[in-house]
Each structure stands twice: as structure tokens, then as C-alpha cells.
Write a protein that holds these residues in place. Structure first.
Motif, PDB file in Angstrom:
ATOM      1  N   GLU A 122       0.827  -1.213   0.000  1.00  0.00           N
ATOM      2  CA  GLU A 122       0.000   0.000   0.000  1.00  0.00           C
ATOM      3  C   GLU A 122       0.858   1.259   0.000  1.00  0.00           C
ATOM      4  O   GLU A 122       0.558   2.226  -0.691  1.00  0.00           O
ATOM      5  CB  GLU A 122      -0.938   0.010   1.210  1.00  0.00           C
ATOM      6  N   VAL A 123       1.918   1.248   0.792  1.00  0.00           N
ATOM      7  CA  VAL A 123       2.820   2.400   0.865  1.00  0.00           C
ATOM      8  C   VAL A 123       3.487   2.634  -0.491  1.00  0.00           C
ATOM      9  O   VAL A 123       3.561   3.768  -0.969  1.00  0.00           O
ATOM     10  CB  VAL A 123       3.890   2.203   1.958  1.00  0.00           C
ATOM     11  N   ILE A 124       3.960   1.577  -1.100  1.00  0.00           N
ATOM     12  CA  ILE A 124       4.604   1.695  -2.414  1.00  0.00           C
ATOM     13  C   ILE A 124       3.629   2.277  -3.424  1.00  0.00           C
ATOM     14  O   ILE A 124       3.988   3.163  -4.213  1.00  0.00           O
ATOM     15  CB  ILE A 124       5.166   0.328  -2.876  1.00  0.00           C
ATOM     16  N   GLY A 125       2.387   1.824  -3.393  1.00  0.00           N
ATOM     17  CA  GLY A 125       1.368   2.377  -4.286  1.00  0.00           C
ATOM     18  C   GLY A 125       1.142   3.859  -4.044  1.00  0.00           C
ATOM     19  O   GLY A 125       1.010   4.643  -4.993  1.00  0.00           O
ATOM     20  N   ALA A 126       1.119   4.265  -2.777  1.00  0.00           N
ATOM     21  CA  ALA A 126       0.925   5.676  -2.436  1.00  0.00           C
ATOM     22  C   ALA A 126       2.097   6.524  -2.919  1.00  0.00           C
ATOM     23  O   ALA A 126       1.908   7.611  -3.487  1.00  0.00           O
ATOM     24  CB  ALA A 126       0.746   5.830  -0.930  1.00  0.00           C
ATOM     25  N   ILE A 127       3.307   6.026  -2.725  1.00  0.00           N
ATOM     26  CA  ILE A 127       4.497   6.772  -3.176  1.00  0.00           C
ATOM     27  C   ILE A 127       4.517   6.859  -4.697  1.00  0.00           C
ATOM     28  O   ILE A 127       4.789   7.925  -5.264  1.00  0.00           O
ATOM     29  CB  ILE A 127       5.782   6.126  -2.628  1.00  0.00           C
ATOM     30  N   ARG A 128       4.224   5.770  -5.362  1.00  0.00           N
ATOM     31  CA  ARG A 128       4.199   5.797  -6.836  1.00  0.00           C
ATOM     32  C   ARG A 128       3.141   6.775  -7.350  1.00  0.00           C
ATOM     33  O   ARG A 128       3.363   7.468  -8.347  1.00  0.00           O
ATOM     34  CB  ARG A 128       3.964   4.395  -7.390  1.00  0.00           C
ATOM     35  N   ASN A 129       2.011   6.824  -6.673  1.00  0.00           N
ATOM     36  CA  ASN A 129       0.959   7.765  -7.042  1.00  0.00           C
ATOM     37  C   ASN A 129       1.447   9.208  -6.880  1.00  0.00           C
ATOM     38  O   ASN A 129       1.223  10.055  -7.747  1.00  0.00           O
ATOM     39  CB  ASN A 129      -0.286   7.515  -6.185  1.00  0.00           C
ATOM     40  N   TRP A 130       2.113   9.496  -5.768  1.00  0.00           N
ATOM     41  CA  TRP A 130       2.658  10.834  -5.516  1.00  0.00           C
ATOM     42  C   TRP A 130       3.689  11.195  -6.575  1.00  0.00           C
ATOM     43  O   TRP A 130       3.678  12.296  -7.130  1.00  0.00           O
ATOM     44  CB  TRP A 130       3.259  10.864  -4.112  1.00  0.00           C
ATOM     45  N   ILE A 131       4.575  10.261  -6.876  1.00  0.00           N
ATOM     46  CA  ILE A 131       5.586  10.495  -7.913  1.00  0.00           C
ATOM     47  C   ILE A 131       4.907  10.807  -9.244  1.00  0.00           C
ATOM     48  O   ILE A 131       5.244  11.781  -9.921  1.00  0.00           O
ATOM     49  CB  ILE A 131       6.526   9.273  -8.050  1.00  0.00           C
ATOM     50  N   GLN A 132       3.944   9.975  -9.630  1.00  0.00           N
ATOM     51  CA  GLN A 132       3.268  10.144 -10.919  1.00  0.00           C
ATOM     52  C   GLN A 132       2.555  11.484 -11.012  1.00  0.00           C
ATOM     53  O   GLN A 132       2.678  12.196 -12.010  1.00  0.00           O
ATOM     54  CB  GLN A 132       2.274   9.003 -11.154  1.00  0.00           C
ATOM     55  N   LYS A 133       1.815  11.839  -9.972  1.00  0.00           N
ATOM     56  CA  LYS A 133       1.050  13.093 -10.010  1.00  0.00           C
ATOM     57  C   LYS A 133       1.974  14.307 -10.039  1.00  0.00           C
ATOM     58  O   LYS A 133       1.698  15.276 -10.740  1.00  0.00           O
ATOM     59  CB  LYS A 133       0.086  13.156  -8.825  1.00  0.00           C
ATOM     60  N   THR A 134       3.064  14.255  -9.293  1.00  0.00           N
ATOM     61  CA  THR A 134       4.010  15.373  -9.281  1.00  0.00           C
ATOM     62  C   THR A 134       4.713  15.486 -10.629  1.00  0.00           C
ATOM     63  O   THR A 134       4.829  16.577 -11.195  1.00  0.00           O
ATOM     64  CB  THR A 134       5.049  15.192  -8.148  1.00  0.00           C
ATOM     65  N   GLU A 135       5.142  14.355 -11.149  1.00  0.00           N
ATOM     66  CA  GLU A 135       5.813  14.377 -12.450  1.00  0.00           C
ATOM     67  C   GLU A 135       4.856  14.825 -13.554  1.00  0.00           C
ATOM     68  O   GLU A 135       5.258  15.556 -14.470  1.00  0.00           O
ATOM     69  CB  GLU A 135       6.409  13.003 -12.765  1.00  0.00           C
ATOM     70  N   ASP A 136       3.594  14.430 -13.480  1.00  0.00           N
ATOM     71  CA  ASP A 136       2.599  14.867 -14.463  1.00  0.00           C
ATOM     72  C   ASP A 136       2.475  16.400 -14.478  1.00  0.00           C
ATOM     73  O   ASP A 136       2.350  17.009 -15.542  1.00  0.00           O
ATOM     74  CB  ASP A 136       1.235  14.253 -14.177  1.00  0.00           C
ATOM     75  N   ILE A 137       2.504  17.014 -13.290  1.00  0.00           N
ATOM     76  CA  ILE A 137       2.422  18.485 -13.209  1.00  0.00           C
ATOM     77  C   ILE A 137       3.642  19.109 -13.880  1.00  0.00           C
ATOM     78  O   ILE A 137       3.516  20.068 -14.643  1.00  0.00           O
ATOM     79  CB  ILE A 137       2.316  18.950 -11.740  1.00  0.00           C
ATOM     80  N   LEU A 138       4.809  18.563 -13.598  1.00  0.00           N
ATOM     81  CA  LEU A 138       6.038  19.110 -14.193  1.00  0.00           C
ATOM     82  C   LEU A 138       6.039  18.951 -15.715  1.00  0.00           C
ATOM     83  O   LEU A 138       6.392  19.879 -16.450  1.00  0.00           O
ATOM     84  CB  LEU A 138       7.265  18.422 -13.574  1.00  0.00           C
ATOM     85  N   ILE A 139       5.617  17.789 -16.193  1.00  0.00           N
ATOM     86  CA  ILE A 139       5.556  17.542 -17.649  1.00  0.00           C
ATOM     87  C   ILE A 139       4.550  18.494 -18.298  1.00  0.00           C
ATOM     88  O   ILE A 139       4.830  19.079 -19.354  1.00  0.00           O
ATOM     89  CB  ILE A 139       5.202  16.067 -17.936  1.00  0.00           C
ATOM     90  N   LEU A 140       3.403  18.668 -17.662  1.00  0.00           N
ATOM     91  CA  LEU A 140       2.403  19.600 -18.169  1.00  0.00           C
ATOM     92  C   LEU A 140       2.975  21.014 -18.251  1.00  0.00           C
ATOM     93  O   LEU A 140       2.781  21.723 -19.242  1.00  0.00           O
ATOM     94  CB  LEU A 140       1.161  19.583 -17.270  1.00  0.00           C
ATOM     95  N   GLY A 141       3.693  21.423 -17.205  1.00  0.00           N
ATOM     96  CA  GLY A 141       4.302  22.746 -17.186  1.00  0.00           C
ATOM     97  C   GLY A 141       5.303  22.944 -18.308  1.00  0.00           C
ATOM     98  O   GLY A 141       5.379  24.022 -18.910  1.00  0.00           O
ATOM     99  N   ILE A 142       6.066  21.912 -18.605  1.00  0.00           N
ATOM    100  CA  ILE A 142       7.036  21.990 -19.711  1.00  0.00           C
ATOM    101  C   ILE A 142       6.297  22.095 -21.046  1.00  0.00           C
ATOM    102  O   ILE A 142       6.632  22.929 -21.891  1.00  0.00           O
ATOM    103  CB  ILE A 142       7.998  20.782 -19.685  1.00  0.00           C
ATOM    104  N   LYS A 143       5.277  21.261 -21.234  1.00  0.00           N
ATOM    105  CA  LYS A 143       4.498  21.291 -22.479  1.00  0.00           C
ATOM    106  C   LYS A 143       3.826  22.636 -22.703  1.00  0.00           C
ATOM    107  O   LYS A 143       3.737  23.116 -23.829  1.00  0.00           O
ATOM    108  CB  LYS A 143       3.431  20.184 -22.468  1.00  0.00           C
ATOM    109  N   LYS A 144       3.328  23.247 -21.626  1.00  0.00           N
ATOM    110  CA  LYS A 144       2.635  24.534 -21.738  1.00  0.00           C
ATOM    111  C   LYS A 144       3.596  25.724 -21.692  1.00  0.00           C
ATOM    112  O   LYS A 144       3.170  26.863 -21.631  1.00  0.00           O
ATOM    113  CB  LYS A 144       1.605  24.655 -20.605  1.00  0.00           C
ATOM    114  N   LYS A 145       4.896  25.425 -21.699  1.00  0.00           N
ATOM    115  CA  LYS A 145       5.944  26.468 -21.662  1.00  0.00           C
ATOM    116  C   LYS A 145       5.853  27.313 -20.386  1.00  0.00           C
ATOM    117  O   LYS A 145       6.167  28.495 -20.379  1.00  0.00           O
ATOM    118  CB  LYS A 145       5.865  27.385 -22.894  1.00  0.00           C
TER     119      LYS A 145
END
Length: 196
Positions: A122-145
Motif C-alpha cells: 500500500e505504501v509503495i502504491g501511495a508513493i508511486r501515485n505521488w511520484i506520478q502526479k508530481t511528475e505529471d504536473i512538471l511535464i504539463l508545465g514543460i508542455k505549456k511552456k
């Protein structure tokens, strides 16, 4: 909800903070019966064992941690503002986090390490979720300049490691300034990658 679902939910809600503060090993059946006002038979009539209660308590604690933040992030347009929502959560909620025993992800990871496979999953799933959501924000920010081009994975790991490490140090040493100072540092790091 039918009666058994209500009873399960009561057990989860009443024991969640106990598991977060005392850990799986440090939480006894007597803690569960005292917190819920139920008998041992009622608890084990709704859960197979203490481990199942602990897993559900962790899921509950994790949802409590992320629901408000996730909602606010979704309501925000710019990627840098989304990151600010995340960091601001720790700036404004640190007393509540500490009073509830600390970060449930960190606490459960330490408690479950090497001795509780179900909780660790469960902890690993929670950490992976946090990683994914944070990285998604950063990727979105790069795409949107809105952000400069960075290694989003490394930056994400840095953010999470600093937050969790700061929570650990601040709570252990009873010095919230460590967390607040490091959140301020992360805010500066976000500004460095932000394109205005």
C-alpha cells in the motif's frame, strides 16, 4: 451502508490515528477495542485480522492526506501554481500532520519495512501515485511552456525526498522550522524553473 459496512467504517476511522501514531507493531487489540468501544469479536467479525484493519486504516489516512490537496491542484490552471498548492499544504497543515502522528506514508513505510508485505504494498502504491502526479504536473508545465525543460523524474524525487525528510526531522526533533525552511527552499527551486 448496511450495518457491517458502517461498523467497518467506524473501526477504520477510530483506529486510523492510532495506527499512524503507534504503528502496526505498537498497536494492540486492546487499543482497537478501547478506541471503538467494540469487543474483540466485533472487530474480528468485520476484519480477518489486525493486519487487515491496519491496511484499511492506512488507506483512510492516505485519503485524508491527499483529497483536499488533489482537489485544489485540479482547480488550479498553471503548473507552478499547482506545485505551490502542494508545498503550501505542508506550510499550513504541518501542525495538524504532527498532531496526527506525522505523515502516514513515512510512518507506515518505516513500520512495514521488511516485516509487513501487505502494508508495504500500500505504501509503495501511495508513493508511486505521488511520484506520478508530481511528475505529471512538471511535464504539463514543460508542455505549456510554464517550466523550462528539466529532468522531471529527478526533480520529482528531490521534492518528495526533501518533504518527507523534513517531516521526519521536524517531527523527531520537534522543530517545525526545518520543514518550513525546506518548503521555502523548494518554492525557490520551483521559481527557478518557472517561465513567467
Amino acid at each position: 451502508m448496511i450495518r457491517s459496512e458502517k461498523t467497518r467504517q467506524l473501526i477504520i476511522e477510530k483506529t486510523a490515528s492510532i495506527f499512524n501514531k503507534k504503528g502496526y507493531t505498537g498497536t494492540y487489540l486492546s487499543d482497537l477495542t478501547k478506541a471503538t468501544g467494540l469487543t474483540k469479536g466485533s472487530i474480528y467479525g468485520n476484519f480477518k485480522n489486525k493486519n487487515e484493519v491496519a491496511v484499511e486504516a492506512f488507506k483512510y489516512n492516505y485519503r485524508q492526506l491527499i483529497e483536499k490537496v488533489s482537489r485544489r491542484i485540479q482547480q488550479t490552471e498553471r503548473a507552478d501554481d499547482k506545485m505551490s498548492v502542494l508545498l503550501n499544504h505542508y506550510k499550513t497543515q504541518y501542525i495538524k500532520i504532527f498532531n496526527n502522528g506525522g505523515c502516514p506514508i513515512l510512518n507506515t513505510a518505516i513500520d512495514a519495512d521488511d516485516n509487513n508485505e501487505l502494508l508495504m504494498k500500500e505504501v509503495i502504491g501511495a508513493i508511486r501515485n505521488w511520484i506520478q502526479k508530481t511528475e505529471d504536473i512538471l511535464i504539463l508545465g514543460i508542455k505549456k511552456k510554464e517550466f523550462i525543460d528539466i529532468d522531471t523524474t529527478r526533480f520529482t524525487y528531490k521534492i518528495i525526498a526533501i518533504i518527507e525528510g523534513s517531516v521526519l526531522l521536524s517531527k523527531t526533533l520537534k522543530d517545525p522550522k526545518m520543514l518550513l525552511n525546506n518548503i521555502e527552499y523548494l518554492e525557490q527551486e520551483i521559481k527557478k524553473i518557472t517561465i513567467n
